[in-house]
Write a protein that holds these residues in place. Sequence first.
Motif, PDB file in Angstrom:
ATOM      1  N   ASP A  66       4.923  -7.196 -11.853  1.00  0.00           N
ATOM      2  CA  ASP A  66       4.508  -7.948 -10.655  1.00  0.00           C
ATOM      3  C   ASP A  66       3.757  -7.048  -9.674  1.00  0.00           C
ATOM      4  OD1 ASP A  66       5.619 -10.259 -11.637  1.00  0.00           O
ATOM      5  OD2 ASP A  66       7.468 -10.098 -10.454  1.00  0.00           O
ATOM      6  N   LEU A  67       4.215  -5.803  -9.507  1.00  0.00           N
ATOM      7  CA  LEU A  67       3.506  -4.864  -8.633  1.00  0.00           C
ATOM      8  C   LEU A  67       2.099  -4.599  -9.160  1.00  0.00           C
ATOM      9  CD1 LEU A  67       3.383  -2.801  -6.302  1.00  0.00           C
ATOM     10  CD2 LEU A  67       4.336  -1.120  -7.897  1.00  0.00           C
ATOM     11  N   ILE A  68       1.981  -4.393 -10.458  1.00  0.00           N
ATOM     12  CA  ILE A  68       0.663  -4.137 -11.051  1.00  0.00           C
ATOM     13  C   ILE A  68      -0.240  -5.359 -10.903  1.00  0.00           C
ATOM     14  CG2 ILE A  68      -0.521  -3.702 -13.247  1.00  0.00           C
ATOM     15  CD1 ILE A  68       1.866  -1.902 -13.994  1.00  0.00           C
ATOM     16  N   LYS A  69       0.313  -6.562 -11.058  1.00  0.00           N
ATOM     17  CA  LYS A  69      -0.486  -7.789 -10.876  1.00  0.00           C
ATOM     18  C   LYS A  69      -1.009  -7.896  -9.445  1.00  0.00           C
ATOM     19  CE  LYS A  69       1.491 -10.800 -14.382  1.00  0.00           C
ATOM     20  NZ  LYS A  69       2.295 -12.012 -14.628  1.00  0.00           N
ATOM     21  N   GLN A  70      -0.164  -7.570  -8.486  1.00  0.00           N
ATOM     22  CA  GLN A  70      -0.608  -7.615  -7.090  1.00  0.00           C
ATOM     23  C   GLN A  70      -1.731  -6.615  -6.846  1.00  0.00           C
ATOM     24  OE1 GLN A  70       2.974  -6.828  -4.885  1.00  0.00           O
ATOM     25  NE2 GLN A  70       3.213  -8.986  -4.327  1.00  0.00           N
ATOM     26  N   GLN A  71      -1.564  -5.401  -7.372  1.00  0.00           N
ATOM     27  CA  GLN A  71      -2.585  -4.373  -7.189  1.00  0.00           C
ATOM     28  C   GLN A  71      -3.892  -4.792  -7.861  1.00  0.00           C
ATOM     29  OE1 GLN A  71      -2.131  -1.386  -5.591  1.00  0.00           O
ATOM     30  NE2 GLN A  71       0.048  -0.999  -5.600  1.00  0.00           N
ATOM     31  N   ALA A 133      -2.953  -1.545  -1.164  1.00  0.00           N
ATOM     32  CA  ALA A 133      -2.117  -0.960  -2.217  1.00  0.00           C
ATOM     33  C   ALA A 133      -0.860  -0.331  -1.617  1.00  0.00           C
ATOM     34  CB  ALA A 133      -2.911   0.079  -2.997  1.00  0.00           C
ATOM     35  N   GLU A 134      -1.008   0.378  -0.504  1.00  0.00           N
ATOM     36  CA  GLU A 134       0.158   0.962   0.146  1.00  0.00           C
ATOM     37  C   GLU A 134       1.101  -0.116   0.664  1.00  0.00           C
ATOM     38  OE1 GLU A 134      -1.456   3.529   3.116  1.00  0.00           O
ATOM     39  OE2 GLU A 134      -1.839   5.154   1.688  1.00  0.00           O
ATOM     40  N   SER A 135       0.538  -1.204   1.151  1.00  0.00           N
ATOM     41  CA  SER A 135       1.367  -2.310   1.629  1.00  0.00           C
ATOM     42  C   SER A 135       2.150  -2.936   0.478  1.00  0.00           C
ATOM     43  CB  SER A 135       0.482  -3.365   2.293  1.00  0.00           C
ATOM     44  OG  SER A 135       1.219  -4.511   2.587  1.00  0.00           O
ATOM     45  N   HIS A 136       1.494  -3.131  -0.674  1.00  0.00           N
ATOM     46  CA  HIS A 136       2.183  -3.685  -1.841  1.00  0.00           C
ATOM     47  C   HIS A 136       3.282  -2.741  -2.319  1.00  0.00           C
ATOM     48  CE1 HIS A 136      -0.489  -7.020  -2.062  1.00  0.00           C
ATOM     49  NE2 HIS A 136      -1.541  -6.322  -2.449  1.00  0.00           N
ATOM     50  N   GLU A 137       3.010  -1.449  -2.336  1.00  0.00           N
ATOM     51  CA  GLU A 137       4.019  -0.482  -2.759  1.00  0.00           C
ATOM     52  C   GLU A 137       5.184  -0.434  -1.778  1.00  0.00           C
ATOM     53  OE1 GLU A 137       1.949   3.192  -3.252  1.00  0.00           O
ATOM     54  OE2 GLU A 137       0.873   2.476  -5.018  1.00  0.00           O
ATOM     55  N   HIS A 138       4.889  -0.537  -0.490  1.00  0.00           N
ATOM     56  CA  HIS A 138       5.941  -0.544   0.524  1.00  0.00           C
ATOM     57  C   HIS A 138       6.831  -1.776   0.353  1.00  0.00           C
ATOM     58  CE1 HIS A 138       7.864   0.380   4.321  1.00  0.00           C
ATOM     59  NE2 HIS A 138       7.635  -0.862   4.719  1.00  0.00           N
ATOM     60  N   ASP A 139       6.220  -2.934   0.116  1.00  0.00           N
ATOM     61  CA  ASP A 139       6.991  -4.157  -0.125  1.00  0.00           C
ATOM     62  C   ASP A 139       7.837  -4.027  -1.386  1.00  0.00           C
ATOM     63  OD1 ASP A 139       5.823  -5.200   2.130  1.00  0.00           O
ATOM     64  OD2 ASP A 139       4.343  -6.410   1.028  1.00  0.00           O
ATOM     65  N   PHE A 140       7.282  -3.395  -2.423  1.00  0.00           N
ATOM     66  CA  PHE A 140       8.023  -3.186  -3.664  1.00  0.00           C
ATOM     67  C   PHE A 140       9.244  -2.312  -3.424  1.00  0.00           C
ATOM     68  CE2 PHE A 140       8.697  -0.532  -7.448  1.00  0.00           C
ATOM     69  CZ  PHE A 140       9.045  -1.517  -8.365  1.00  0.00           C
ATOM     70  N   VAL A 141       9.071  -1.219  -2.706  1.00  0.00           N
ATOM     71  CA  VAL A 141      10.187  -0.312  -2.430  1.00  0.00           C
ATOM     72  C   VAL A 141      11.239  -1.033  -1.574  1.00  0.00           C
ATOM     73  CG1 VAL A 141      10.846   1.778  -1.176  1.00  0.00           C
ATOM     74  CG2 VAL A 141       8.870   1.787  -2.709  1.00  0.00           C
TER      75      VAL A 141
END
Length: 146
Positions: A66-71, A133-141
């Motif tokens: 899901d993270l990769i799809k968002q990116q 990308a940083e926002s998506h990673e922050h949401d993932f974490v």
Amino acid sequence: MSRHSGPPGQPDQPQPGERDAWTAVSARKNRRRRVVLADPRGRGRVLRTIIELEEQTSVGEKLIRDLIKQQLKAAFLLGGGTLLLLASLPVLFYLLPGLSAVELLGVRLPWLLLGLLPFPLLYGVGYAYRRLAESHEHDFVNSVDR
């Protein structure tokens, strides 16, 4: 020997006049404090999620997918929009020939737009993608830590 030294084998003791200051300092140093590191109720679920990510279970793979799809979605949207904008400029000049005759500072408008516009545009798109990308990673974490 120092003036604080007592009999051999005994710890150093201050003189009677210095005793009050010495006990106040040692009491400040040895004062206990309660430290709370985290809420113990939600910790098991966080550890389970982290273990699923590390062991690459089906749940962990889905989270990473899901993270990769968002990116990838953000990359295609920004890249496609940039490509569409830059590719539309020559078409615009072809369809509106009067626009290509306009001169600014002795240089024709198509040369200025095609020669100078892409650099700040690509920089801005790259900056926007990095922020996304940083926002998506922050949401993932944050979703993993909850």
